[in-house]
Design a protein around this motif. Structure first.
Motif, PDB file in Angstrom:
ATOM      1  N   GLY A 143       0.844  -1.189   0.000  1.00 35.73           N
ATOM      2  CA  GLY A 143       0.000   0.000   0.000  1.00 35.73           C
ATOM      3  C   GLY A 143       0.877   1.235   0.000  1.00 35.73           C
ATOM      4  O   GLY A 143       1.580   1.497   0.971  1.00 35.73           O
ATOM      5  N   VAL A 144       0.887   1.962  -1.101  1.00 37.65           N
ATOM      6  CA  VAL A 144       1.701   3.175  -1.226  1.00 37.65           C
ATOM      7  C   VAL A 144       0.780   4.378  -1.055  1.00 37.65           C
ATOM      8  O   VAL A 144      -0.084   4.634  -1.890  1.00 37.65           O
ATOM      9  N   ASP A 145       0.952   5.102   0.047  1.00 33.84           N
ATOM     10  CA  ASP A 145       0.112   6.273   0.328  1.00 33.84           C
ATOM     11  C   ASP A 145       0.665   7.495  -0.399  1.00 33.84           C
ATOM     12  O   ASP A 145       1.841   7.837  -0.236  1.00 33.84           O
ATOM     13  N   LEU A 146      -0.196   8.153  -1.164  1.00 30.54           N
ATOM     14  CA  LEU A 146       0.219   9.312  -1.946  1.00 30.54           C
ATOM     15  C   LEU A 146      -0.462  10.588  -1.474  1.00 30.54           C
ATOM     16  O   LEU A 146      -1.598  10.558  -1.007  1.00 30.54           O
ATOM     17  N   VAL A 147       0.239  11.690  -1.601  1.00 33.42           N
ATOM     18  CA  VAL A 147      -0.334  13.018  -1.388  1.00 33.42           C
ATOM     19  C   VAL A 147       0.051  13.880  -2.584  1.00 33.42           C
ATOM     20  O   VAL A 147       0.977  13.549  -3.325  1.00 33.42           O
ATOM     21  N   ARG A 148      -0.682  14.987  -2.747  1.00 33.08           N
ATOM     22  CA  ARG A 148      -0.430  15.851  -3.893  1.00 33.08           C
ATOM     23  C   ARG A 148      -0.031  17.232  -3.420  1.00 33.08           C
ATOM     24  O   ARG A 148      -0.698  17.820  -2.563  1.00 33.08           O
ATOM     25  N   ASP A 149       1.047  17.760  -3.981  1.00 30.96           N
ATOM     26  CA  ASP A 149       1.531  19.089  -3.615  1.00 30.96           C
ATOM     27  C   ASP A 149       0.742  20.149  -4.378  1.00 30.96           C
ATOM     28  O   ASP A 149      -0.030  19.856  -5.284  1.00 30.96           O
ATOM     29  N   SER A 150       0.960  21.389  -4.001  1.00 31.54           N
ATOM     30  CA  SER A 150       0.209  22.492  -4.605  1.00 31.54           C
ATOM     31  C   SER A 150       0.486  22.648  -6.096  1.00 31.54           C
ATOM     32  O   SER A 150      -0.330  23.215  -6.827  1.00 31.54           O
ATOM     33  N   ASP A 151       1.635  22.125  -6.579  1.00 35.83           N
ATOM     34  CA  ASP A 151       1.931  22.213  -8.008  1.00 35.83           C
ATOM     35  C   ASP A 151       1.398  21.012  -8.785  1.00 35.83           C
ATOM     36  O   ASP A 151       1.616  20.902  -9.996  1.00 35.83           O
TER      37      ASP A 151
END
Length: 400
Positions: A143-151
């Motif tokens: 399980g690879v948890d991802l987040v997204r930056d403002s760009d």
């Protein structure tokens, strides 16, 4: 501090992103009252089906309905291909790291990861040292948890290799969305996900050298926070859901108790931690595991997915080194980056963390499931002060 976020639906100039055009048209034509009504229907159906999860320590009660949002997050195929390649690259490197760690330890000798960071780690299992696994596979499911930056860039927040959980909720969310809003799917080309259980079963069977291995899902029981998922995946794969008491070891082979007599078990998709797997080898007080399981495993007579000892690779203190693992084992640049991370075991980094706690997320290095962490921007001054003392008492146990 001014925080910005990435708007999934609209670009910075206010223009609708191309992959949201059809959805925006549908949303504009759908009365808000209908959306609210369908949301209530979803909650009712989830409740009736028992699709819940448990959040231990929650003052509002432990049982919660599955998270569900009627506004989906759309990911264009071109973007998904990058995410997919990045996850495959990362999991491949982590598997190579585990194989290396329990054999030659080249990455330690190369000075890339400090020996004490892994060999003294509670998740490092001496029982796995020198043990060769079929196809050299340790983490069958990740399980690879991802987040997204403002760009708009994707970052990996953490890796889950012990007993990753949550896929059943994603599958049920999609099923519910298709039931409530079929017209939305008819108007767009949406990649299917309902074949996941078949892929999972194929992965589990291919982890065994046998042609048609017997597969079971091992659960701690119905009081476990993710029991719904254990039962769901066993049912969807068409395999038995078992508890430790349903299995036994004889002549270093694992068997399942059935009304027709003992049945051999070749692959165990285990959903409990290492410590509880075998009371003869790990925690002697465990009532959840199978006595003698480790012996059968070391003889190669049963496959455990995921392998014993994978937890050392998803320990939060090892996370900062994953990008270097990719360069070391694959000779490639990481496709997905890590979130900027500070290790509190280092005095200079500890000082930075303590001075900036209101702006940081702090986690226990061996924590999982969202427990034992501080979300600085959402914490009170008292919570931050209390957590600061905990960090000072055991700095090596935290990252930020």
């Amino acid at each position: 501090m001014i925080r910005s976020f990435y708007d999934e639906m609209y670009a910075a100039d206010g223009q609708l992103r191309p992959h949201y055009r059809e959805f925006a048209r549908w949303l504009g034509q759908t009365p808000p009252e209908l959306l609210a009504q369908r949301r209530r229907e979803a909650d009712l159906l989830f409740h009736r089906a028992g699709i819940t999860f448990t959040l231990y320590g929650d003052e509002q009660g432990t049982e919660r309905l599955i998270p569900f949002d009627t506004i989906p997050r759309a990911i264009p195929a071109s973007e998904w291909r990058v995410v997919e390649r990045g996850c495959i690259q990362r999991v491949k490197a982590l598997n190579m790291f585990l194989a290396d760690l329990y054999h030659e330890q080249r990455i330690i000798r190369a000075g890339i990861i400090p020996a004490e960071q892994v060999l003294a780690n509670d998740q490092y299992q001496l029982a796995m040292q020198g043990l060769s696994l079929h196809r050299g596979l340790y983490a069958h499911i990740s399980g690879v948890d991802l987040v997204r930056d403002s760009d708009g860039s994707y970052y990996v927040l953490e890796d889950n290799l012990r007993t990753p959980s949550g896929v059943s909720y994603m599958l049920e969310d999609r099923k519910m969305m298709m039931r409530l809003f079929p017209e939305l799917f008819a108007a767009q080309r949406i990649a299917p996900i309902d074949h996941y259980p078949n892929l999972l079963l194929e992965t589990l069977k291919s982890s065994s050298p046998l042609d048609n291995p017997s597969v079971v899902v091992l659960t701690p029981g119905r009081f476990n926070s993710a029991f719904f998922e254990h039962a769901f995946l066993a049912r969807e794969m068409g395999v038995e859901l078992v508890e430790g008491a349903d299995l036994f070891v004889r002549d270093e082979r694992v068997f399942m108790r059935t009304t027709g007599g003992p049945k051999p078990v070749d692959v165990i998709y285990r959903r409990l931690d290492d410590a509880y797997l075998d009371p003869l080898a790990f925690n002697p007080e465990s009532m959840l595991g199978v006595p003698g399981l480790l012996s059968a495993y070391r003889c190669g007579n049963v496959v455990l997915a995921n392998a014993i000892g994978t937890g050392v690779a998803d320990d939060k203190s090892v996370y900062p080194y994953v990008t270097e693992m990719i360069r070391f084992y694959l000779d490639e640049e990481p496709i997905l980056k890590n979130v900027p991370t500070w290790q509190c075991r280092n005095p200079a980094e500890l000082s930075h963390v303590l001075a900036n706690l209101p702006e940081l997320v702090v986690k226990e290095t061996q924590g999982s499931g969202g427990y034992g962490m501080l979300v600085g921007p959402a914490a009170t001054k008292a919570e931050i002060a209390d957590f600061a003392e905990r960090i000072k008492a055991r700095p090596a146990a935290y990252i930020a």
